[in-house]
Design a protein around this motif. Structure first.
Motif, PDB file in Angstrom:
ATOM      1  N   TYR B 208      -1.246 -56.144   0.453  1.00 43.86           N
ATOM      2  CA  TYR B 208      -2.372 -55.444   1.095  1.00 43.86           C
ATOM      3  C   TYR B 208      -3.615 -55.456   0.211  1.00 43.86           C
ATOM      4  CZ  TYR B 208       1.703 -53.740   3.575  1.00 43.86           C
ATOM      5  OH  TYR B 208       2.858 -53.657   4.259  1.00 43.86           O
ATOM      6  N   GLU B 209      -3.940 -56.604  -0.293  1.00 44.05           N
ATOM      7  CA  GLU B 209      -5.059 -56.665  -1.215  1.00 44.05           C
ATOM      8  C   GLU B 209      -6.333 -56.193  -0.518  1.00 44.05           C
ATOM      9  OE1 GLU B 209      -4.605 -59.491  -4.729  1.00 44.05           O
ATOM     10  OE2 GLU B 209      -6.092 -60.381  -3.390  1.00 44.05           O
ATOM     11  N   ASN B 210      -7.121 -55.424  -1.221  1.00 39.28           N
ATOM     12  CA  ASN B 210      -8.337 -54.808  -0.685  1.00 39.28           C
ATOM     13  C   ASN B 210      -8.058 -53.974   0.555  1.00 39.28           C
ATOM     14  OD1 ASN B 210      -9.775 -56.092  -2.696  1.00 39.28           O
ATOM     15  ND2 ASN B 210     -10.064 -57.915  -1.422  1.00 39.28           N
ATOM     16  N   GLY B 211      -6.838 -53.502   0.658  1.00 44.15           N
ATOM     17  CA  GLY B 211      -6.505 -52.625   1.782  1.00 44.15           C
ATOM     18  C   GLY B 211      -6.407 -53.330   3.112  1.00 44.15           C
ATOM     19  N   ILE B 212      -6.322 -54.661   3.080  1.00 44.06           N
ATOM     20  CA  ILE B 212      -6.236 -55.386   4.346  1.00 44.06           C
ATOM     21  C   ILE B 212      -4.780 -55.740   4.636  1.00 44.06           C
ATOM     22  CG2 ILE B 212      -6.942 -57.488   5.573  1.00 44.06           C
ATOM     23  CD1 ILE B 212      -9.429 -57.401   3.629  1.00 44.06           C
ATOM     24  N   GLN B 213      -4.336 -55.324   5.787  1.00 46.03           N
ATOM     25  CA  GLN B 213      -2.921 -55.467   6.140  1.00 46.03           C
ATOM     26  C   GLN B 213      -2.437 -56.920   6.064  1.00 46.03           C
ATOM     27  OE1 GLN B 213      -1.768 -52.577   8.482  1.00 46.03           O
ATOM     28  NE2 GLN B 213       0.328 -53.240   8.648  1.00 46.03           N
ATOM     29  N   GLU B 214      -3.296 -57.851   6.531  1.00 44.64           N
ATOM     30  CA  GLU B 214      -2.886 -59.256   6.589  1.00 44.64           C
ATOM     31  C   GLU B 214      -2.859 -59.903   5.202  1.00 44.64           C
ATOM     32  OE1 GLU B 214      -1.866 -61.233   9.240  1.00 44.64           O
ATOM     33  OE2 GLU B 214      -1.621 -59.193  10.009  1.00 44.64           O
ATOM     34  N   ASN B 215      -3.531 -59.270   4.268  1.00 47.23           N
ATOM     35  CA  ASN B 215      -3.643 -59.849   2.932  1.00 47.23           C
ATOM     36  C   ASN B 215      -2.362 -59.612   2.143  1.00 47.23           C
ATOM     37  OD1 ASN B 215      -5.371 -61.411   1.537  1.00 47.23           O
ATOM     38  ND2 ASN B 215      -6.983 -59.863   1.397  1.00 47.23           N
ATOM     39  N   THR B 216      -1.272 -60.147   2.644  1.00 45.04           N
ATOM     40  CA  THR B 216       0.042 -59.852   2.117  1.00 45.04           C
ATOM     41  C   THR B 216       0.822 -61.149   2.033  1.00 45.04           C
ATOM     42  OG1 THR B 216      -0.002 -57.679   3.138  1.00 45.04           O
ATOM     43  CG2 THR B 216       2.142 -58.545   2.591  1.00 45.04           C
ATOM     44  N   TYR B 217       1.430 -61.414   0.877  1.00 51.09           N
ATOM     45  CA  TYR B 217       2.139 -62.674   0.724  1.00 51.09           C
ATOM     46  C   TYR B 217       3.338 -62.449  -0.186  1.00 51.09           C
ATOM     47  CZ  TYR B 217       2.879 -67.639  -0.337  1.00 51.09           C
ATOM     48  OH  TYR B 217       3.419 -68.893  -0.493  1.00 51.09           O
ATOM     49  N   VAL B 374      -0.631 -47.197 -20.996  1.00 53.51           N
ATOM     50  CA  VAL B 374      -1.948 -47.809 -20.963  1.00 53.51           C
ATOM     51  C   VAL B 374      -1.826 -49.321 -21.053  1.00 53.51           C
ATOM     52  CG1 VAL B 374      -4.118 -48.040 -22.219  1.00 53.51           C
ATOM     53  CG2 VAL B 374      -3.141 -45.789 -21.845  1.00 53.51           C
ATOM     54  N   ARG B 375      -0.898 -49.797 -21.916  1.00 53.61           N
ATOM     55  CA  ARG B 375      -0.723 -51.245 -22.022  1.00 53.61           C
ATOM     56  C   ARG B 375      -0.178 -51.831 -20.729  1.00 53.61           C
ATOM     57  NH1 ARG B 375       2.329 -54.184 -26.367  1.00 53.61           N
ATOM     58  NH2 ARG B 375       1.700 -55.871 -24.971  1.00 53.61           N
ATOM     59  N   MET B 376       0.668 -51.069 -20.046  1.00 48.98           N
ATOM     60  CA  MET B 376       1.234 -51.593 -18.798  1.00 48.98           C
ATOM     61  C   MET B 376       0.161 -51.800 -17.724  1.00 48.98           C
ATOM     62  SD  MET B 376       4.272 -52.557 -18.975  1.00 48.98           S
ATOM     63  CE  MET B 376       4.524 -53.008 -17.276  1.00 48.98           C
ATOM     64  N   PHE B 377      -0.978 -51.119 -17.902  1.00 50.74           N
ATOM     65  CA  PHE B 377      -2.026 -51.310 -16.895  1.00 50.74           C
ATOM     66  C   PHE B 377      -2.511 -52.752 -16.851  1.00 50.74           C
ATOM     67  CE2 PHE B 377      -2.312 -46.730 -16.899  1.00 50.74           C
ATOM     68  CZ  PHE B 377      -2.527 -46.499 -15.563  1.00 50.74           C
ATOM     69  N   GLU B 378      -2.367 -53.452 -18.000  1.00 51.63           N
ATOM     70  CA  GLU B 378      -2.745 -54.863 -18.008  1.00 51.63           C
ATOM     71  C   GLU B 378      -1.885 -55.656 -17.022  1.00 51.63           C
ATOM     72  OE1 GLU B 378      -2.551 -56.441 -21.994  1.00 51.63           O
ATOM     73  OE2 GLU B 378      -3.230 -54.508 -22.769  1.00 51.63           O
ATOM     74  N   PHE B 379      -0.650 -55.186 -16.805  1.00 54.78           N
ATOM     75  CA  PHE B 379       0.259 -55.950 -15.954  1.00 54.78           C
ATOM     76  C   PHE B 379       0.503 -55.245 -14.627  1.00 54.78           C
ATOM     77  CE2 PHE B 379       1.645 -56.169 -20.457  1.00 54.78           C
ATOM     78  CZ  PHE B 379       1.078 -57.398 -20.747  1.00 54.78           C
ATOM     79  N   GLY B 380      -0.363 -54.343 -14.296  1.00 56.86           N
ATOM     80  CA  GLY B 380      -0.080 -53.545 -13.111  1.00 56.86           C
ATOM     81  C   GLY B 380      -1.040 -53.786 -11.963  1.00 56.86           C
ATOM     82  N   ILE B 381      -0.580 -53.526 -10.779  1.00 59.13           N
ATOM     83  CA  ILE B 381      -1.466 -53.456  -9.618  1.00 59.13           C
ATOM     84  C   ILE B 381      -1.266 -52.090  -8.980  1.00 59.13           C
ATOM     85  CG2 ILE B 381      -1.335 -55.939  -9.203  1.00 59.13           C
ATOM     86  CD1 ILE B 381       0.355 -55.207  -6.697  1.00 59.13           C
ATOM     87  N   PRO B 382      -2.280 -51.571  -8.301  1.00 56.31           N
ATOM     88  CA  PRO B 382      -2.115 -50.262  -7.665  1.00 56.31           C
ATOM     89  C   PRO B 382      -1.114 -50.336  -6.516  1.00 56.31           C
ATOM     90  CG  PRO B 382      -4.425 -50.935  -7.752  1.00 56.31           C
ATOM     91  CD  PRO B 382      -3.622 -52.124  -8.083  1.00 56.31           C
ATOM     92  N   GLN B 383      -0.443 -49.231  -6.284  1.00 59.38           N
ATOM     93  CA  GLN B 383       0.458 -49.185  -5.133  1.00 59.38           C
ATOM     94  C   GLN B 383      -0.343 -49.358  -3.863  1.00 59.38           C
ATOM     95  OE1 GLN B 383       3.790 -46.450  -4.634  1.00 59.38           O
ATOM     96  NE2 GLN B 383       3.078 -45.541  -6.539  1.00 59.38           N
ATOM     97  N   PRO B 384       0.238 -50.067  -2.907  1.00 57.65           N
ATOM     98  CA  PRO B 384      -0.489 -50.278  -1.664  1.00 57.65           C
ATOM     99  C   PRO B 384      -0.555 -49.000  -0.835  1.00 57.65           C
ATOM    100  CG  PRO B 384       1.716 -51.144  -1.461  1.00 57.65           C
ATOM    101  CD  PRO B 384       1.576 -50.679  -2.877  1.00 57.65           C
ATOM    102  N   PHE B 385      -1.546 -48.933   0.004  1.00 60.75           N
ATOM    103  CA  PHE B 385      -1.624 -47.802   0.933  1.00 60.75           C
ATOM    104  C   PHE B 385      -2.149 -48.292   2.269  1.00 60.75           C
ATOM    105  CE2 PHE B 385      -6.183 -47.427   1.027  1.00 60.75           C
ATOM    106  CZ  PHE B 385      -6.577 -47.960  -0.188  1.00 60.75           C
ATOM    107  N   GLY B 386      -1.868 -47.542   3.298  1.00 54.21           N
ATOM    108  CA  GLY B 386      -2.262 -47.977   4.634  1.00 54.21           C
ATOM    109  C   GLY B 386      -3.277 -47.045   5.243  1.00 54.21           C
ATOM    110  N   PHE B 387      -3.909 -47.484   6.297  1.00 54.58           N
ATOM    111  CA  PHE B 387      -4.919 -46.665   6.937  1.00 54.58           C
ATOM    112  C   PHE B 387      -4.370 -45.852   8.100  1.00 54.58           C
ATOM    113  CE2 PHE B 387      -7.382 -50.107   5.019  1.00 54.58           C
ATOM    114  CZ  PHE B 387      -8.167 -49.336   4.195  1.00 54.58           C
ATOM    115  N   GLN B 388      -3.338 -46.357   8.720  1.00 49.90           N
ATOM    116  CA  GLN B 388      -2.916 -45.753   9.974  1.00 49.90           C
ATOM    117  C   GLN B 388      -1.708 -44.854   9.840  1.00 49.90           C
ATOM    118  OE1 GLN B 388      -4.607 -45.764  12.651  1.00 49.90           O
ATOM    119  NE2 GLN B 388      -6.148 -47.093  11.726  1.00 49.90           N
TER     120      GLN B 388
END
Lengths: 477, 439, 303
Positions: B208-217, B374-388
Motif C-alpha cells: 500500500y505504498e503512499n496509501g494506495i490500495q493497488e500499490n501492492t506487490y 533507531v537503527r532498525m528504522f533504516e530497515f523499516g517501512i511503516p505499517q500499512p493502513f487503509g482508508f475504508q
C-alpha cells in the motif's frame, strides 16, 4: 437459568397459535372500534372531552391530580414530538420516525459530523415504544373517566386519590409490584433486544460505523450464511455443530458426574458429609475468571501440569491440551473435562437434595417385594432421580448452548482456524461476542444471536412439551 | 394505572435526558506506561500558559492512561465519550478518518511546521489522509517503535546474534529452539517478508505504498526466495516457532527458546524472564540457501521491521478545539520527547534523536533497546493502513497472516515447491489488494 | 460398589460378606473422595501459591510470569503489597463493594416482587408476562450490550457506577423462577384466611409471605451480591476501558492479564488480586451455603 412455564400454556403449538392469533386479531380490531365508538357515544361530557384533551374527564369528575397527570402526559408527549430535541446530536421525536426509515442522509464532511445511523435506529425504536405507551395512556384516560361516569350512575362517588393509592396496595398490588420491574425490563432488555434484532437487517458492520452511515439491507445478512465466501458462511456449520456437541457432552457429563458424586457423598457410612460437600461448593463460590484462568495457565504447553507429566516420565514432549492446532479434539475434550470440574458440584448439590427426599413409601413397597439394596437402588433411586431432574437436564442443555465463560476464558476459541475469527472451540455465543465486541461486525453478530435464540427456543419448546407429558402421567410409578 | 405509571417514568427519563448535558474536563489519553509523565507535563503546560498569557488555563485537564493498542477502537466506539486528544498508532489513521472522519485535521501552521521539521521522512507520509477529496495532516507523531532482537547471551554470542545462521548454530549446539515469535499475526513474522537485500537495501515488496490500495506487490522473485529461506528456518528442528499457549516469555524463561523478536513493550517481561542474560540488538541477517528466479543463492538479506509511530489525534468538534493544537505543540516538542524517553522509555519520533539526545549515549539496556530501535528504522517501512476499513487495509485481516504462516511452516507439506509458494503468495497478494480471495 | 443412603430396615441374608464388602466399598469411597478433593482444590491451591511467590532473577527483577514449578522458591507478601500500593486495586475493590451492595438490595426487591406477583396474585396479563419473560430470557444477554450502552448514554449515565448498578438490577425482574417456585409452596389457605381477616395484599406480602421466605430472600440476595464480583463482560463495556479508576475487580484484573500489549510479567500480581477477591466471596458463600443449596434444589426440581 431455570425456565418454567405455566401448565395452561403448553397446549397449543406455535403454528396453531399463529393462526388463531391472526383470526382473533381481525375480530379484536372490529370489536375494539365498535367499543371505542360506543364508549364515546355513551360517555359523559367529561368523557367525551377526554378523547381530545387527556385528563379532562378526571378533572370534570373532580379527580384533579389524576387529571393533571394525564394532561401533563399529553402536553409532554406532544411537546417532545414537535420539538424533537437533540440527544447526543440526534433528534428524538417526530423526526425519529423518518430517521428510522432513512437511517440518516447527511454524510458529513471534515468539519461537520455525519448523521448517526445507530442512534437514529435506536431512537426510532424508542419513539415507536413511546407512541405505543402514549396510546395506552390515552386509552386508560378514557377508561378512567368512564369508570367515574359509571360510579356516578351507580350512585357512588368517583374514587378519590386516597382510594386509588389504597387500591394499589391491595387489589391492584400487582401493579405496584410489577411496575418498577417492567420499567427496568423494557428499558434494559426489551428495547435493546428489539434494537439488536433490527440490526440484523442492516449493514452496520466494521466498515459502516463512526462517521460512516449504514442502511437497511433486508435479509442479505441471513442469505450470507448460505452463500458467499465470508466468515459467516464458511464457519457457521462447523461452529453450530460443535456448539451442539459441546452442549450434549457438557450436559451429560455434568449430569452423570453430579449424580455419582452426590451418591458417593450421601452414601451411608461416609462421615463428614458437610465437609466434602463444602469442598466441591468452593468451585461454585469462586469467580470463574479466577478458576478458569488458573486452569488455562496450569494446562499451557510449558505450564506446571506438563512439567509434572514430563518429570514423571509420562510424556516426552509437552501436550498441547488447549492449543493443539493439528487436532482440535484435544482442546475440545480438555474443555469438556474441565467443565466437569466447573459443573459437577452444581448437579451434586441438586441431586443430594433429591436423594434425601426419595419418598420412603417407594422403598417400603420394594422391601415387601423382597428387593435387595442394589435392586432398590437401580430400580427406585436412579429412576426417581432421572424422573425428577428431567426438566433440569433440558434447561441445563440450553444453558450450555449459551455458556460463555468456559470457552472464552479457557481457550478464547483456540486453536484458531486460519483466516477466520471463529476458532475450533468457539461456540455461537463466543463467536457472537468476538464479532460484536472485538470486530464491530454488529449485523453478523445479530444474525448469530437470532439463530442462537431459535435453537434455544426450540429446545425450550420441546422441554415444555416433555415436562407436560411427564406431568400428565400424574405420578412417578 | 400500571400503564400510566410506566409512561410517567418514561417521560421522566426523557426529561432528564434532555435536561442534562454533562461537561467533562479536557481529556488526554496517553499510554498507561507514561500516564504519570504526561500528567506532570500538563501541569507544566498550565504554568507556561499562565506565564505567557497572564491568565490561568481556563479548563481542567485530565490525563488518562490507556492501552495504546486499542485506544483508537475505544475512541471510535463512542467518540463523544472519547478524549479530546488521544494516542494511537499511525496505522489506525484509516479507520479514524473513514467517512466524514472522527478526528480533526491539524491546521495550526506552527504545529504543521514542527511536524515537518522534526519527524523522520517515513512518518510524514503516514499521518496524512484524504477526506472529501482534500488531503489533511491528522496526527502528530511523538513516539516511534520498531522491532528488535532479544536474546539469551548464555547461549548466543554477540557475533552469532548478527546473523540468523549464527543463532541457529547456537540453537543446534545447545539443542534449543532458535526463536519464539510473539504472536501469529502478520506483525510477528514480518521480519522475513520485509527483509531487504543487505548490499543494496532493495526489496520488491510493496505494501500500500503512499496509501494506495493497488500499490501492492508480494510476488517478486526476492519475496519468494525470502519465504523459501523462511520455510527452511521455520521447519528446521531447532529453528523458529510460532508461540505456544504458554507465551514467549515462559519459553525464554524455561530456556526452550533462546531468542525473541519484540518491541519496547516486551521489555519488562523479557527482562523478568532472562535477567542478566538478556541482550538486545538489531534484527539479524540471513543468507539464501536456494535462489529463486533472478535472485541467487548466497544473497544476504537484512531482516526488516515495521517502523511505527504513535501519534496524537484530536477529536473532531471537541469542545476544547481552540486549545488542542497549542497543547500538542508543547507535548510533541523536541524537549518533551527527550524527557519522555528518559522518564518512560518512549522512543522519540524525532529524526536526529540518536545523535542529539544525550540519554541515548548511556550504556544501559534501555539505551541499547532505544539504539537498536533507531537503527532498525533504516530497515523499516511503516505499517500499512487503509482508508475504508477498521483494519490496516488487508495486511492483517482476511486471513493473510495465516496464509503466510502456512508457507513458513509448510503446513501439511503443501508448500514444498517454489510453484506452491508462488501460488499461495498470489492468493495473498489478491487479498491484500481487494480484500477477497481470487475466484 | 455404590450404595444408597436410604436405610432399609430388613437386612439381607449374607451377613458376613455383606459387612466385609461394605467396608471395602467405604474405603473405596473415601479414597475416591480424597482423590477428587485433590483434583478440585488443585487449581485453587496453585493460585494461592502463585500469589505468595516472590522470586527474583539474577538481575534482581521480580519474576511475575507463570513458572513451571509449584512450590515457590521464595515466599512473601510482596505481590499483595504491590497490588495495594501500585495498582488501582483498592479502588476497584471499593467500587465493586458499592455496586454489589446497591445491586443486591434493588435486585432482591425486584425479583421477590415479580416472583410473588407471578405466584400468588391473579390478574389478566399474568400469562402474557410469563411467556414474554421466558422468550426474553432466551436471547443471549450480551447481544444487546451495545444497545444498552447507548441507551445509558442517552440517559447521560454511561461510564458511571450507577449505570452498572442499574443494568445489573434492571434484569432482575426476569430471574424470578426460583423464588416463584418457593412462593408456590406457601399454602394459599394461609393467604386466604388472612384476607378474610381483612388484610390487604400488601400486608399479606409484608407480614405473612416475606417472614416465611428467609431462605429464598437470602438465596436471591446472595446471588445478586456475588454477581458484580464475577462479571467482567457487562462491566467492561459499560464502564469503558479507559476509566480504570471506575472498574470493578473482575474488569480490573481482567485487563491486568489481557490486552494486546499487556505487560505479561504480572501473573503473580493477578493471582494476589484473585486471592483478595476470593476470600470474602468464598467466605460469604460458604457461610450462606445452606440457603444456596435450598435455592438450587427448589429451583431445579419444582417444575
Amino acid at each position: 437459568m431455570e425456565q418454567k412455564i405455566e401448565k395452561e400454556d403448553k397446549k397449543s403449538g406455535f403454528l396453531t397459535r399463529l393462526l388463531t392469533f391472526f383470526k382473533t386479531l381481525g375480530l379484536t380490531i372490529k370489536t375494539r372500534c365498535l367499543k371505542f365508538y360506543n364508549r364515546f357515544k355513551e360517555g359523559s361530557t367529561g368523557t367525551k372531552l377526554s378523547h381530545v384533551i387527556m385528563g379532562s374527564g378526571n378533572i370534570y369528575h373532580k379527580q384533579y391530580l389524576k387529571g393533571f397527570v394525564y394532561l401533563i402526559l399529553q402536553v409532554g408527549f406532544f411537546a417532545l414530538f414537535i420539538i424533537s430535541p437533540e440527544v447526543n446530536g440526534t433528534p428524538l421525536g417526530l423526526k425519529s420516525i423518518v430517521n428510522f426509515f432513512t437511517l440518516g442522509t447527511e454524510p458529513g464532511d471534515i468539519f461537520n459530523p455525519a448523521d448517526n445511523s445507530m442512534l437514529m435506529l435506536l431512537f426510532g425504536v424508542i419513539v415507536f415504544g413511546l407512541i405505543g405507551m402514549f396510546l395506552a395512556a390515552y386509552n386508560s384516560n378514557i377508561k378512567s373517566s368512564l369508570k367515574a361516569d359509571n360510579d356516578i350512575k351507580a350512585g357512588k362517588k368517583p374514587t378519590s386519590l386516597k382510594e386509588d393509592i389504597a387500591s394499589l396496595l391491595d387489589e391492584r398490588f400487582h401493579v405496584a409490584l410489577l411496575t418498577p420491574a417492567i420499567i427496568g425490563i423494557i428499558t434494559f432488555t426489551v428495547l435493546p433486544t428489539i434494537f439488536m434484532i433490527l440490526i440484523a437487517f442492516t449493514n452496520f458492520d466494521s466498515e459502516h460505523q463512526g462517521q460512516v452511515l449504514f442502511n437497511w439491507v433486508g435479509f442479505a445478512n441471513f442469505l450470507d450464511i448460505f452463500s458467499g465466501t465470508g466468515e459467516i458462511s464458511v464457519r457457521f456449520l462447523p461452529v453450530l455443530s460443535w456448539t451442539l456437541i459441546w452442549a450434549f457432552f457438557a450436559t451429560s457429563t455434568n449430569y452423570i458426574g453430579g449424580i455419582l458424586l452426590a451418591i458417593l457423598i450421601n452414601k451411608k457410612g461416609v462421615k463428614l458429609k458437610k465437609m466434602w460437600r463444602t469442598i466441591f461448593i468452593l468451585t461454585i463460590a469462586l469467580p470463574q475468571f479466577i478458576s478458569l484462568l488458573a486452569m488455562r495457565n496450569l494446562l499451557s504447553t510449558y505450564g506446571p501440569i506438563n512439567s509434572t507429566l514430563m518429570s514423571l516420565g509420562l510424556t516426552d514432549a509437552p501436550i498441547q491440551f488447549l492449543a493443539n492446532a493439528a487436532n482440535p479434539w484435544t482442546a475440545r475434550i480438555t474443555i469438556i473435562v474441565i467443565n466437569i470440574w466447573i459443573g459437577v458440584p452444581y448437579t451434586m448439590l441438586m441431586t443430594s437434595g433429591i436423594l434425601m427426599n426419595v419418598p420412603s413409601e417407594l422403598y417400603e413397597a420394594a422391601q415387601i417385594d423382597g428387593a435387595t439394596k442394589r435392586q432398590a437402588f437401580f430400580n427406585i433411586t436412579i429412576p426417581y432421580i432421572l424422573f425428577i431432574t428431567t426438566p433440569y437436564l433440558i434447561t441445563s442443555f440450553i444453558g450450555n448452548i449459551t455458556s460463555f465463560n468456559v470457552i472464552y476464558l479457557l481457550t478464547g476459541g483456540a486453536p484458531g482456524v486460519p483466516g477466520y475469527k471463529a476458532g475450533e472451540t468457539d461456540l455461537l455465543v463466543t463467536w457472537l461476542y468476538k464479532l460484536t465486541i472485538d470486530e464491530s461486525e454488529y449485523n453478523i453478530g445479530s444474525v448469530i444471536a437470532i439463530i442462537t435464540f431459535i435453537i434455544t427456543a426450540t429446545a425450550t419448546l420441546l422441554s415444555y412439551r416433555r415436562s407436560k407429558a411427564y406431568k400428565e402421567e400424574d405420578a412417578f410409578q | 394505572m400500571k400503564k400510566l405509571l410506566m409512561v410517567m417514568a418514561l417521560f421522566l427519563v426523557a426529561l432528564v435526558t434532555v435536561g442534562c448535558s454533562g461537561k467533562g474536563p479536557l481529556t488526554i489519553w496517553v499510554g498507561s506506561e507514561s500516564e504519570a509523565f504526561y500528567t506532570q507535563k500538563m501541569e507544566e503546560y498550565k504554568a507556561l500558559y499562565l506565564e505567557e498569557k497572564g491568565e490561568e488555563f481556563p479548563h481542567d485537564i485530565r490525563v488518562v492512561g490507556v492501552d495504546t493498542g486499542t485506544a483508537a477502537g475505544t475512541f471510535l466506539d463512542d467518540s463523544d465519550a472519547g478524549a479530546d486528544i488521544f494516542t494511537a498508532a499511525h496505522d489506525n489513521l484509516g479507520k479514524l478518518i473513514a467517512g466524514a472522519s472522527a478526528v480533526a485535521p491539524v491546521q495550526n501552521q506552527a504545529l504543521l511546521a514542527q511536524i515537518q521539521n522534526d519527524n523522520p521522512e517515513t512518518f510524514l507520509q503516514v499521518i496524512k489522509g484524504t477526506v472529501g477529496g482534500t488531503e489533511y495532516t491528522f496526527a502528530v507523531p511523538y513516539v516511534a517503535q520498531a522491532l528488535v532482537l532479544y536474546y539469551n547471551k548464555q547461549f548466543i554470542t554477540e557475533t552469532q546474534a548478527q546473523t540468523w545462521e549464527g543463532i541457529l548454530e547456537a540453537a543446534v549446539a545447545n539443542n534449543k529452539q532458535a526463536l519464539s515469535l510473539a504472536g501469529t499475526d502478520g506483525f510477528n513474522n514480518s521480519f522475513i517478508l520485509l527483509a531487504t537485500e543487505a548490499e543494496t537495501g532493495n526489496t520488491s515488496l510493496r505494501l500500500y505504498e503512499n496509501g494506495i490500495q493497488e500499490n501492492t506487490y508480494g510476488t517478486g522473485d526476492d519475496t519468494i526466495a525470502k519465504l523459501k529461506w523462511g520455510q527452511y528456518f521455520f521447519t528446521h528442528a531447532n529453528g523458529a516457532r510460532r508461540p505456544s499457549d504458554s507465551g514467549w516469555e515462559v519459553e525464554l524463561k524455561n530456556e526452550i527458546s533462546i531468542a525473541f523478536i519484540g518491541g519496547a513493550w516486551h521489555f519488562s517481561a523479557a527482562k523478568a524472564a532472562l535477567g542478566d542474560d538478556l541482550a538486545i540488538t538489531i534484527l539479524p541477517t540471513f543468507e539464501l540457501i536456494d535462489g529463486y528466479g533472478e535472485v541467487e543463492a548466497g544473497t544476504v538479506f537484512q531482516s526488516g521491521t515495521f517502523a511505527d509511530t504513535k501519534a496524537f489525534f484530536m477529536k473532531k468538534n471537541s469542545r476544547y478545539a481552540e486549545y488542542l493544537e497549542d497543547i500538542l505543540l508543547f507535548l510533541t516538542s523536541k524537549d518533551v520527547q527527550e524527557e519522555s524517553f528518559v522518564a518512560a522509555q518512549n522512543l522519540p519520533a524525532y529524526k536526529n534523536a540518536a545523535d542529539e539526545f544525550a540519554a541515548f549515549q548511556e550504556n544501559t539496556l534501555e539505551a541499547k533497546l532505544a539504539a537498536a530501535q533507531v537503527r532498525m528504522f533504516e530497515f523499516g517501512i511503516p505499517q500499512p493502513f487503509g482508508f475504508q476499513t477498521r483494519y490496516n487495509t488487508y495486511y492483517y485481516s482476511k486471513g493473510t497472516p495465516d496464509l503466510i504462516l502456512e508457507i513458513l511452516e509448510n503446513n501439511g507439506g503443501n508448500f514444498g515447491t517454489d510453484a506452491q509458494i508462488l501460488a499461495q503468495m498470489q492468493i495473498v497478494e489478491t487479498i491484500w489488494k481487494t480484500g477477497n480471495r481470487p475466484a | 460398589m455404590i450404595n444408597t443412603n436410604v436405610s432399609i430396615a430388613k437386612k439381607p441374608k449374607k451377613f458376613k460378606s455383606a459387612k466385609a464388602s461394605r467396608n471395602i466399598s467405604l474405603v473405596l469411597s473415601y479414597l475416591t473422595l480424597v482423590v477428587l478433593t485433590i483434583i478440585w482444590l488443585y487449581p485453587i491451591l496453585w493460585i494461592i501459591l502463585s500469589s505468595l511467590r516472590v522470586e527474583y532473577n539474577n538481575a534482581g527483577d521480580l519474576i511475575g510470569i507463570v513458572v513451571s514449578h509449584y512450590i515457590p522458591k521464595g515466599f512473601g507478601f510482596d505481590n499483595f503489597v504491590n497490588l495495594f500500593t501500585n495498582t488501582l486495586f483498592p479502588r476497584w475493590f471499593l467500587n465493586t463493594l458499592l455496586v454489589s451492595s446497591v445491586t443486591f438490595v434493588l435486585s432482591t426487591l425486584l425479583t421477590l416482587s415479580v416472583a410473588y406477583v407471578m405466584s400468588k396474585l391473579k390478574f389478566s396479563a399474568r400469562k402474557k408476562f410469563l411467556n414474554i419473560a421466558i422468550i426474553l430470557g432466551l436471547f443471549p444477554g450480551f447481544m444487546s450490550m451495545i444497545a444498552i450502552y447507548y441507551i445509558l448514554k442517552a440517559l447521560q449515565l454511561t461510564q458511571t457506577l450507577f449505570a452498572l448498578m442499574l443494568v445489573y438490577s434492571a434484569g432482575a425482574g426476569l430471574g424470578f423462577y426460583v423464588a416463584k417456585g418457593f412462593f408456590d409452596i406457601i399454602p394459599n389457605s394461609l393467604l386466604e384466611s388472612a384476607r378474610l381477616d381483612g388484610a390487604t395484599n400488601s400486608q399479606i406480602f409484608a407480614k405473612i409471605v416475606l417472614p416465611l421466605s428467609k431462605p429464598i430472600i437470602i438465596y436471591t440476595a446472595l446471588l445478586a451480591f456475588i454477581g458484580p464480583w464475577m462479571d467482567f463482560i457487562f462491566a467492561r463495556v459499560i464502564l469503558g476501558e479507559t476509566n480504570r479508576e471506575l472498574h470493578t475487580v473482575a474488569v480490573g484484573l481482567y485487563y491486568m492479564v489481557y490486552g494486546e500489549r499487556v505487560d505479561s510479567n504480572v501473573f503473580t500480581l493477578f493471582a494476589a488480586g484473585c486471592v483478595v477477591v476470593a476470600i470474602p466471596i468464598v467466605t460469604l458463600f460458604l457461610s450462606m451455603q445452606r440457603y444456596y443449596i435450598e435455592g438450587v434444589t427448589a429451583g431445579a426440581v419444582k417444575g
